[in-house]
Design a protein around this motif. Structure first.
Motif, PDB file in Angstrom:
ATOM      1  N   ASP A 146       0.855  -1.178   0.000  1.00  0.00           N
ATOM      2  CA  ASP A 146       0.000   0.000   0.000  1.00  0.00           C
ATOM      3  C   ASP A 146       0.896   1.234   0.000  1.00  0.00           C
ATOM      4  O   ASP A 146       1.908   1.285   0.704  1.00  0.00           O
ATOM      5  CB  ASP A 146      -0.889  -0.023   1.250  1.00  0.00           C
ATOM      6  CG  ASP A 146      -1.708   1.232   1.407  1.00  0.00           C
ATOM      7  OD1 ASP A 146      -2.729   1.355   0.735  1.00  0.00           O
ATOM      8  OD2 ASP A 146      -1.298   2.098   2.215  1.00  0.00           O
ATOM      9  N   ALA A 147       0.564   2.232  -0.785  1.00  0.00           N
ATOM     10  CA  ALA A 147       1.402   3.435  -0.902  1.00  0.00           C
ATOM     11  C   ALA A 147       1.596   4.113   0.453  1.00  0.00           C
ATOM     12  O   ALA A 147       2.698   4.559   0.793  1.00  0.00           O
ATOM     13  CB  ALA A 147       0.792   4.403  -1.910  1.00  0.00           C
ATOM     14  N   GLU A 148       0.544   4.190   1.237  1.00  0.00           N
ATOM     15  CA  GLU A 148       0.645   4.812   2.559  1.00  0.00           C
ATOM     16  C   GLU A 148       1.545   3.992   3.474  1.00  0.00           C
ATOM     17  O   GLU A 148       2.339   4.539   4.244  1.00  0.00           O
ATOM     18  CB  GLU A 148      -0.757   4.950   3.168  1.00  0.00           C
ATOM     19  CG  GLU A 148      -0.776   5.691   4.491  1.00  0.00           C
ATOM     20  CD  GLU A 148      -2.194   5.890   5.019  1.00  0.00           C
ATOM     21  OE1 GLU A 148      -2.358   6.011   6.240  1.00  0.00           O
ATOM     22  OE2 GLU A 148      -3.129   5.932   4.193  1.00  0.00           O
TER      23      GLU A 148
ATOM     24  N   ALA B 235       4.014   2.080   2.532  1.00  0.00           N
ATOM     25  CA  ALA B 235       5.395   2.268   2.083  1.00  0.00           C
ATOM     26  C   ALA B 235       5.967   3.565   2.639  1.00  0.00           C
ATOM     27  O   ALA B 235       7.142   3.623   3.022  1.00  0.00           O
ATOM     28  CB  ALA B 235       5.454   2.264   0.561  1.00  0.00           C
ATOM     29  N   GLU B 236       5.143   4.608   2.716  1.00  0.00           N
ATOM     30  CA  GLU B 236       5.602   5.878   3.278  1.00  0.00           C
ATOM     31  C   GLU B 236       5.929   5.740   4.755  1.00  0.00           C
ATOM     32  O   GLU B 236       6.892   6.338   5.254  1.00  0.00           O
ATOM     33  CB  GLU B 236       4.540   6.957   3.078  1.00  0.00           C
ATOM     34  CG  GLU B 236       4.474   7.499   1.665  1.00  0.00           C
ATOM     35  CD  GLU B 236       5.780   8.152   1.243  1.00  0.00           C
ATOM     36  OE1 GLU B 236       6.311   8.990   1.988  1.00  0.00           O
ATOM     37  OE2 GLU B 236       6.266   7.805   0.151  1.00  0.00           O
TER      38      GLU B 236
ATOM     39  N   TRP C 169       9.310   4.280   5.177  1.00  0.00           N
ATOM     40  CA  TRP C 169      10.305   5.330   4.942  1.00  0.00           C
ATOM     41  C   TRP C 169      10.481   6.197   6.193  1.00  0.00           C
ATOM     42  O   TRP C 169      11.596   6.567   6.562  1.00  0.00           O
ATOM     43  CB  TRP C 169       9.866   6.170   3.755  1.00  0.00           C
ATOM     44  CG  TRP C 169      10.645   7.434   3.564  1.00  0.00           C
ATOM     45  CD1 TRP C 169      10.281   8.686   3.975  1.00  0.00           C
ATOM     46  CD2 TRP C 169      11.908   7.583   2.920  1.00  0.00           C
ATOM     47  NE1 TRP C 169      11.238   9.596   3.620  1.00  0.00           N
ATOM     48  CE2 TRP C 169      12.248   8.954   2.974  1.00  0.00           C
ATOM     49  CE3 TRP C 169      12.775   6.699   2.291  1.00  0.00           C
ATOM     50  CZ2 TRP C 169      13.424   9.454   2.427  1.00  0.00           C
ATOM     51  CZ3 TRP C 169      13.954   7.195   1.737  1.00  0.00           C
ATOM     52  CH2 TRP C 169      14.266   8.552   1.818  1.00  0.00           C
TER      53      TRP C 169
ATOM     54  N   GLU D 180       0.205  -5.829  -7.658  1.00  0.00           N
ATOM     55  CA  GLU D 180       0.377  -4.833  -6.596  1.00  0.00           C
ATOM     56  C   GLU D 180       1.341  -5.333  -5.524  1.00  0.00           C
ATOM     57  O   GLU D 180       2.253  -4.609  -5.112  1.00  0.00           O
ATOM     58  CB  GLU D 180      -0.985  -4.510  -5.950  1.00  0.00           C
ATOM     59  CG  GLU D 180      -1.891  -3.656  -6.781  1.00  0.00           C
ATOM     60  CD  GLU D 180      -1.637  -2.160  -6.572  1.00  0.00           C
ATOM     61  OE1 GLU D 180      -0.873  -1.815  -5.649  1.00  0.00           O
ATOM     62  OE2 GLU D 180      -2.197  -1.363  -7.327  1.00  0.00           O
TER      63      GLU D 180
ATOM     64  N   LEU E 135       4.645  -4.042  -7.670  1.00  0.00           N
ATOM     65  CA  LEU E 135       4.569  -2.608  -7.423  1.00  0.00           C
ATOM     66  C   LEU E 135       5.088  -2.227  -6.042  1.00  0.00           C
ATOM     67  O   LEU E 135       5.688  -1.144  -5.877  1.00  0.00           O
ATOM     68  CB  LEU E 135       3.133  -2.108  -7.616  1.00  0.00           C
ATOM     69  CG  LEU E 135       2.940  -0.594  -7.685  1.00  0.00           C
ATOM     70  CD1 LEU E 135       3.871   0.030  -8.722  1.00  0.00           C
ATOM     71  CD2 LEU E 135       1.492  -0.267  -7.993  1.00  0.00           C
ATOM     72  N   ALA E 136       4.902  -3.083  -5.047  1.00  0.00           N
ATOM     73  CA  ALA E 136       5.442  -2.796  -3.709  1.00  0.00           C
ATOM     74  C   ALA E 136       6.953  -2.631  -3.765  1.00  0.00           C
ATOM     75  O   ALA E 136       7.527  -1.725  -3.155  1.00  0.00           O
ATOM     76  CB  ALA E 136       5.066  -3.921  -2.740  1.00  0.00           C
TER      77      ALA E 136
ATOM     78  N   ARG F 163       7.909   0.699  -5.586  1.00  0.00           N
ATOM     79  CA  ARG F 163       7.748   1.877  -4.726  1.00  0.00           C
ATOM     80  C   ARG F 163       8.943   2.055  -3.794  1.00  0.00           C
ATOM     81  O   ARG F 163       9.475   3.162  -3.648  1.00  0.00           O
ATOM     82  CB  ARG F 163       6.478   1.750  -3.879  1.00  0.00           C
ATOM     83  CG  ARG F 163       5.184   1.966  -4.612  1.00  0.00           C
ATOM     84  CD  ARG F 163       4.054   2.180  -3.604  1.00  0.00           C
ATOM     85  NE  ARG F 163       2.764   2.184  -4.269  1.00  0.00           N
ATOM     86  CZ  ARG F 163       1.927   1.155  -4.279  1.00  0.00           C
ATOM     87  NH1 ARG F 163       2.260   0.025  -3.669  1.00  0.00           N
ATOM     88  NH2 ARG F 163       0.768   1.240  -4.897  1.00  0.00           N
TER      89      ARG F 163
ATOM     90  N   ARG G  31      12.088   3.135  -5.653  1.00  0.00           N
ATOM     91  CA  ARG G  31      12.040   4.566  -5.968  1.00  0.00           C
ATOM     92  C   ARG G  31      12.394   5.412  -4.755  1.00  0.00           C
ATOM     93  O   ARG G  31      13.036   6.460  -4.879  1.00  0.00           O
ATOM     94  CB  ARG G  31      10.637   4.960  -6.455  1.00  0.00           C
ATOM     95  CG  ARG G  31      10.287   4.528  -7.853  1.00  0.00           C
ATOM     96  CD  ARG G  31       9.120   5.348  -8.407  1.00  0.00           C
ATOM     97  NE  ARG G  31       8.005   5.433  -7.484  1.00  0.00           N
ATOM     98  CZ  ARG G  31       6.827   4.826  -7.665  1.00  0.00           C
ATOM     99  NH1 ARG G  31       6.629   4.074  -8.733  1.00  0.00           N
ATOM    100  NH2 ARG G  31       5.862   4.965  -6.793  1.00  0.00           N
ATOM    101  N   ARG G  32      11.996   4.956  -3.589  1.00  0.00           N
ATOM    102  CA  ARG G  32      12.247   5.695  -2.359  1.00  0.00           C
ATOM    103  C   ARG G  32      13.720   5.642  -1.952  1.00  0.00           C
ATOM    104  O   ARG G  32      14.315   6.656  -1.579  1.00  0.00           O
ATOM    105  CB  ARG G  32      11.388   5.141  -1.226  1.00  0.00           C
ATOM    106  CG  ARG G  32      10.122   5.913  -0.936  1.00  0.00           C
ATOM    107  CD  ARG G  32      10.417   7.357  -0.642  1.00  0.00           C
ATOM    108  NE  ARG G  32       9.298   8.068  -0.048  1.00  0.00           N
ATOM    109  CZ  ARG G  32       9.370   9.329   0.310  1.00  0.00           C
ATOM    110  NH1 ARG G  32      10.496  10.013   0.120  1.00  0.00           N
ATOM    111  NH2 ARG G  32       8.341   9.942   0.836  1.00  0.00           N
TER     112      ARG G  32
END
Length: 264
Positions: free
Chosen positions: A69-71, A73-74, A77, A111, A115-116, A119, A122-123
């Protein structure tokens, strides 16, 4: 061969059990500080406590988040902003009639399995590149090359990882960061035990069930047994070290000779 990762910080996604757990403890034994990731906070804490017993001198950081999930992954980080070694291990798998795989299931496999990892790459890749050192790895599978009829959606996602790894290796060219895929063969984990028993008689003892599974469904394996998670971890730890500084853009096999080709 001595591998020393002292001073390095690693993140291993999906590392509370199975191959991810073996990778995490392997990296910790080599001296790395290791982020332990899973979706459930309690499960992550329990895993960290277990790993601390296995590696008393190990440094483990709980990182509970859903990286698919994008959130999520943040939030990873936020917990570990500086990572030197990123091991994208998280993955789901399962057997299903290919004609019955729904659009939502195809999307879910992409996903979670692809995609996980993209993401997180990229970070973390920019920071690694700026520091002039880093390791990014993707846990692929023999299914990336030899797609099983009962797991086309899974095979698709692992084939995609090979392209992702090669592409990001080109992005990292000349920076001191290496990017590689590890092609794992049929491996003995709790999840795989359940998968084996989906395909053979559940009343069979494990050793017999494993032999029957390999004979019927993975006959091309030269090991003729399931690979142990520690055997996969050994390759990952090596690729995480300075000893593998000239290995990048590759797809390295720990498949027990399953793939019937000299190269993937």
């Amino acid at each position: 061969m001595r591998i020393d990762l002292t001073g390095r910080t690693a993140l291993v996604t999906g590392s509370t059990q199975g191959i991810g757990a073996s990778i995490a403890t392997g990296l910790a034994r080599a001296g790395a500080r290791v982020g332990i990731n899973g979706r459930d906070h309690a499960r992550v804490r329990t895993a960290v406590e277990r790993f601390q017993v296995e590696v008393p001198d190990g440094l483990f950081v709980p990182v509970a988040a859903d990286v698919a999930d994008a959130e999520g992954a943040e939030s990873v980080w936020d917990t570990l902003p500086d990572v030197d070694i990123l091991v994208n291990n998280l993955g789901i798998f399962g057997a299903k009639d290919p004609m019955e795989i729904t659009d939502d299931e195809w999307r879910r496999y992409f996903e979670v399995n692809v995609l996980a990892a993209v993401r997180l790459t990229r970070r973390y890749l920019p920071g690694m590149s700026e520091r002039g050192w880093g390791r990014v790895q993707y846990l692929a599978s023999d299914s990336a090359v030899v797609t099983p009829a009962e797991m086309i959606h899974y095979g698709m996602s692992k084939t995609a990882l090979l392209a992702v790894g090669r592409g990001f290796a080109k992005q990292a060219a000349g920076t001191g960061v290496t990017v590689n895929c590890v092609i794992a063969g049929p491996t003995h984990t709790e999840g795989v035990e359940n998968f084996v028993y989906e395909l053979v008689d559940r009343d069979l003892p494990w050793d017999e069930a494993q032999r029957m599974f390999m004979k019927r469904h993975r006959p091309q394996s030269l090991l003729q047994r399931l690979i142990e998670p520690e055997e996969i971890a050994n390759m990952v730890v090596y690729l995480s070290s300075g000893l593998a500084s000239a290995t990048t853009g590759g797809a390295l096999r720990v498949d027990g000779g399953y793939i019937d080709a000299i190269l993937p």
